[in-house]
Every structure is written in structure tokens, then in C-alpha cells.
Design a protein around this motif. Structure first.
Motif, short mmCIF file in Angstrom:
data_model
loop_
_atom_site.label_atom_id
_atom_site.label_comp_id
_atom_site.label_asym_id
_atom_site.label_seq_id
_atom_site.Cartn_x
_atom_site.Cartn_y
_atom_site.Cartn_z
N MET A 41 -7.37 5.28 -4.40
CA MET A 41 -6.84 4.00 -3.93
C MET A 41 -7.75 2.87 -4.39
SD MET A 41 -5.58 4.95 -0.06
CE MET A 41 -7.19 5.54 0.44
N HIS A 42 -7.69 2.61 -5.68
CA HIS A 42 -8.58 1.62 -6.29
C HIS A 42 -7.79 0.34 -6.59
CE1 HIS A 42 -12.13 4.19 -6.84
NE2 HIS A 42 -11.24 5.16 -6.95
N PHE A 43 -7.97 -0.65 -5.73
CA PHE A 43 -7.27 -1.92 -5.89
C PHE A 43 -8.25 -3.10 -5.89
CE2 PHE A 43 -4.19 0.94 -3.78
CZ PHE A 43 -3.22 0.97 -4.77
N VAL A 83 3.90 -4.68 -2.68
CA VAL A 83 4.56 -5.79 -2.01
C VAL A 83 5.72 -5.29 -1.14
CG1 VAL A 83 6.02 -7.81 -2.40
CG2 VAL A 83 3.89 -7.54 -3.67
N ALA A 84 6.52 -4.38 -1.67
CA ALA A 84 7.66 -3.85 -0.91
C ALA A 84 7.18 -3.16 0.36
CB ALA A 84 8.46 -2.89 -1.77
N GLY A 85 6.08 -2.42 0.24
CA GLY A 85 5.55 -1.74 1.42
C GLY A 85 4.96 -2.71 2.42
N ILE A 86 4.23 -3.69 1.95
CA ILE A 86 3.63 -4.69 2.84
C ILE A 86 4.71 -5.45 3.60
CG2 ILE A 86 2.39 -6.90 2.83
CD1 ILE A 86 0.64 -5.67 0.56
N ASN A 87 5.80 -5.76 2.93
CA ASN A 87 6.90 -6.50 3.57
C ASN A 87 7.58 -5.69 4.67
OD1 ASN A 87 6.60 -8.88 2.14
ND2 ASN A 87 7.97 -8.25 0.50
N GLU A 140 1.75 6.05 -7.98
CA GLU A 140 2.61 5.86 -6.81
C GLU A 140 2.02 6.57 -5.59
OE1 GLU A 140 6.58 7.03 -7.64
OE2 GLU A 140 6.97 5.36 -9.03
N ALA A 141 1.39 7.71 -5.82
CA ALA A 141 0.82 8.47 -4.70
C ALA A 141 -0.29 7.68 -4.01
CB ALA A 141 0.28 9.81 -5.20
N ASP A 142 -1.18 7.08 -4.81
CA ASP A 142 -2.26 6.29 -4.22
C ASP A 142 -1.72 5.05 -3.52
OD1 ASP A 142 -4.32 7.94 -4.84
OD2 ASP A 142 -5.05 6.80 -6.55
N THR A 143 -0.72 4.42 -4.14
CA THR A 143 -0.13 3.22 -3.55
C THR A 143 0.52 3.56 -2.21
OG1 THR A 143 0.28 2.32 -5.76
CG2 THR A 143 1.49 1.34 -3.94
N ASP A 144 1.26 4.63 -2.18
CA ASP A 144 1.95 5.03 -0.94
C ASP A 144 0.95 5.44 0.14
OD1 ASP A 144 4.33 4.50 -2.16
OD2 ASP A 144 4.82 6.58 -2.60
#
Length: 345
Positions: free
Chosen positions: A1-3, A268-272, A333-337
């Protein structure tokens, strides 16, 4: 999860393969290698600019600063957003390389300068008065430091204002690929009327190289001299041109930028969908600013997530802190989710 940054991601395997291939045998130094001519012609064709001068530099700071130095004089102002990268993150390098040109900062909601604000700031600069700085180049950043992207109409309007005063325009394109991918346009659509472009690569899957694309050939020789004098002319230049050649081959640069943007859209979709979280700025490309409770910041950090938070981790659990999340081409996608799942609690 590197952001934390698109600088923290890996170089693309095709780029590393190109570097290994470039290491075979001998090649002329200082940009005289045959690969550099291919890079130059590819960029000229991409921007529809057959007379453009093209040079490679290892860092974005040097590219921006050397271009602005070639475009300005020490007694001039350089007009830019109050949160432009050259203002916030270059440790005074533009002023250093220009021998003292002054950054004239312009209020910019969501980091986007308005044509009216730019015009007003230029008009407020006294001309022919020895006590004040004189008008100089305009510097525009896209993607901005707040993750927003100028629309083509907006960008062209800014260029038009600069043209009304006869001022050159530098486009800071450290994330140029992300802007092109976000706008779904041709690269040359973004450079109409631009004097010089920093065409970024390091934040988008390269080991370390940027291209200075100078659309006004009269600036080329001065840029060459300044690059050498500043210690930024590489002797083993083939390792820069090898990276850039791989980057441009089959539009790898645009594919990687599209992947980074897609990862940001997923964030963004998840945060919303999370009631406690809210976007702080429009997320047009690969950078997302969002606010969510301190408890969520702490939870994410304890799970190993890498990102920037504004504020201390000590304090009320429900206090809202802003986070800066930057996606690079390798984001999964896995890290993002997983990040979103932890954020949601």
C-alpha cells in the motif's frame, strides 16, 4: 500500500532491459550517441515540432530551473501558481539558476491559475521602473500540486494571456503523461503556444530522466551552456537516452500514466463510498487529497500503508486530517482495495 509518491515506485522492466542493452559495447558520450537522435525525432514528431530542440536531464528540478533560466533574466518576474512545484518544492533552485529572477505568485484555487488572475498580476508589474522587477516568463504546472489538471481551454487561455504581453511560457510537465491520459488528448494539444516543456519521466516509471523540449530554437544554445555549467550534462548520456527511448516506444509512457490514473480513480470511488472521508480537491489524474479521521490515519499506518498526513497522529480520534495519496504505474487493485477496506474500518 504505497501511496506516498510516484517517485517511490519501481522503474518499468522494459526500461531496465533497455539500460542493460545500452550497457553493451561503446557509445559516444555527452548526447552524441545514436539513440539520442531517435529520441529527438520521436519527440519532435509527437509534438508536431520539427525544429524543437530536445535535451535530457536527470532531474525535474534541473529541467525546470534550467529552462526558466534560459527564458528569463535576473531582473524579471516568473509568474506561477502560489502552490507551483517551483515555489513549494525546489529549495529556491529557479532563483539560483536564473541568478535571481523573482517568483511572482498568483492565487490559485485548487492550484489552477485563472486567466484573469494571471493578467492582473502581470499588469501589476511595473515596466520601465528601475526599482521593480520586469515582466518575465509564465510557468504552468499540469498535473498541479493539488492533483488537478488544466482543461485544454483553460490552458490555452493562460497561454493567450502570456501572448498578449509577449511573454514566453514554460510548461512543467513532471506528470505530463498523467495530464494527457486524463484529458484523452494528443500531446501536441497541450503544447500549443508553449515556449518550452519539461517532459517528465522519473515520476512515471523511469529510473531518472526528464526531457527539456524547447519549441523556440533560439533558446537552445543558451540551454546547452547552462546545462553544462550547472553540471547536468551527463558524460555517459546513453543511459539517459536508453530510458527515454524505451519510454517512448509504443507509447509506454502513456500506458503507465493511464495505469496510475486508473488506480487513483479506484481510490476516489472507494473514498466517495465512505461517509467519514471526503475529497479535498478534484482528483483529475494520479494524485488524491482526502480528509478522514485521525483514527483512520493511524489505523492505515499501523497496517503498513505509506502516505502523507497533514498533522500529528496525536490528538482527538475523530479530528479530520488531510491525506495525500499518489498512485504510480505499479499500483495494484489488491493494494488499493486493502487500503480502502482499512480506511472504512
Amino acid at each position: 500500500m504505497h501511496f506516498a509518491s510516484d517517485n517511490s515506485g519501481p522503474a518499468h522492466p522494459k526500461v531496465m532491459e533497455a539500460l542493460i542493452a545500452a550497457n553493451e559495447g561503446y557509445a559516444m558520450p555527452y548526447g552524441a550517441e545514436s539513440a539520442m537522435e531517435g529520441v529527438r525525432e520521436r519527440l519532435r514528431d509527437m509534438f508536431g515540432a520539427p525544429d524543437a530542440a530536445v535535451y535530457l536531464v536527470a532531474t525535474g528540478t534541473a529541467t525546470n530551473s534550467l529552462l526558466l533560466a534560459a527564458m528569463s533574466r535576473p531582473w524579471q518576474a516568473i509568474y506561477c501558481s502560489e502552490v507551483a512545484h517551483i515555489e513549494e518544492d525546489e529549495c529556491g533552485a529557479p532563483e539560483f539558476f536564473t541568478d535571481g529572477a523573482k517568483l511572482a505568485l498568483i492565487d490559485a484555487p485548487d492550484a489552477l491559475m485563472s486567466p484573469d488572475a494571471l493578467r492582473a498580476r502581470i499588469e501589476a508589474t511595473d515596466q520601465g521602473v528601475v526599482h521593480g522587477v520586469q515582466r518575465g516568463p509564465v510557468s504552468i504546472t499540469t498535473v498541479t500540486e493539488r492533483g488537478t489538471v488544466y482543461s485544454l481551454d483553460h490552458l490555452h487561455a493562460l497561454v493567450g494571456v502570456a501572448g498578449d504581453f509577449g511573454l514566453p511560457v514554460q510548461l512543467d510537465g513532471a506528470r505530463f503523461g498523467n495530464a494527457v491520459a486524463a484529458l484523452d488528448c494528443a500531446p501536441r494539444d497541450l503544447t500549443q503556444g508553449i515556449t518550452a516543456l519539461s517532459f517528465g519521466g522519473t515520476k512515471n516509471g523511469l529510473l531518472g530522466v526528464e526531457a527539456a523540449v524547447i519549441f523556440d530554437p533560439e533558446l537552445a544554445w543558451e540551454f546547452e551552456l547552462r546545462r553544462k555549467r550547472a553540471g547536468h550534462l551527463f558524460s555517459k548520456h546513453r543511459f539517459l537516452s536508453a530510458q527515454m527511448a524505451a519510454y517512448l516506444q509504443d507509447d509506454l509512457w502513456l500506458d503507465m500514466a493511464g495505469q496510475a490514473n486508473a488506480a487513483a480513480r479506484r481510490l476516489v470511488a472507494g473514498i466517495n463510498r465512505i461517509p467519514e472521508a471526503k475529497l479535498a480537491h478534484p482528483a483529475d489524474a494520479n494524485i488524491v487529497f482526502a480528509t478522514f479521521p485521525r483514527a483512520a490515519h493511524r489505523r492505515l499506518r499501523e497496517a503498513g500503508a505509506q502516505f502523507y498526513s497533514d498533522g500529528s497522529m496525536e490528538g482527538p480520534e475523530d479530528a479530520l486530517l488531510r491525506a495525500r495519496l499518489v498512485c504510480d504505474w505499479s499500483a495494484t487493485e489488491a493494494d488499493t482495495d486493502r487500503f480502502l477496506d482499512i480506511l472504512a474500518g
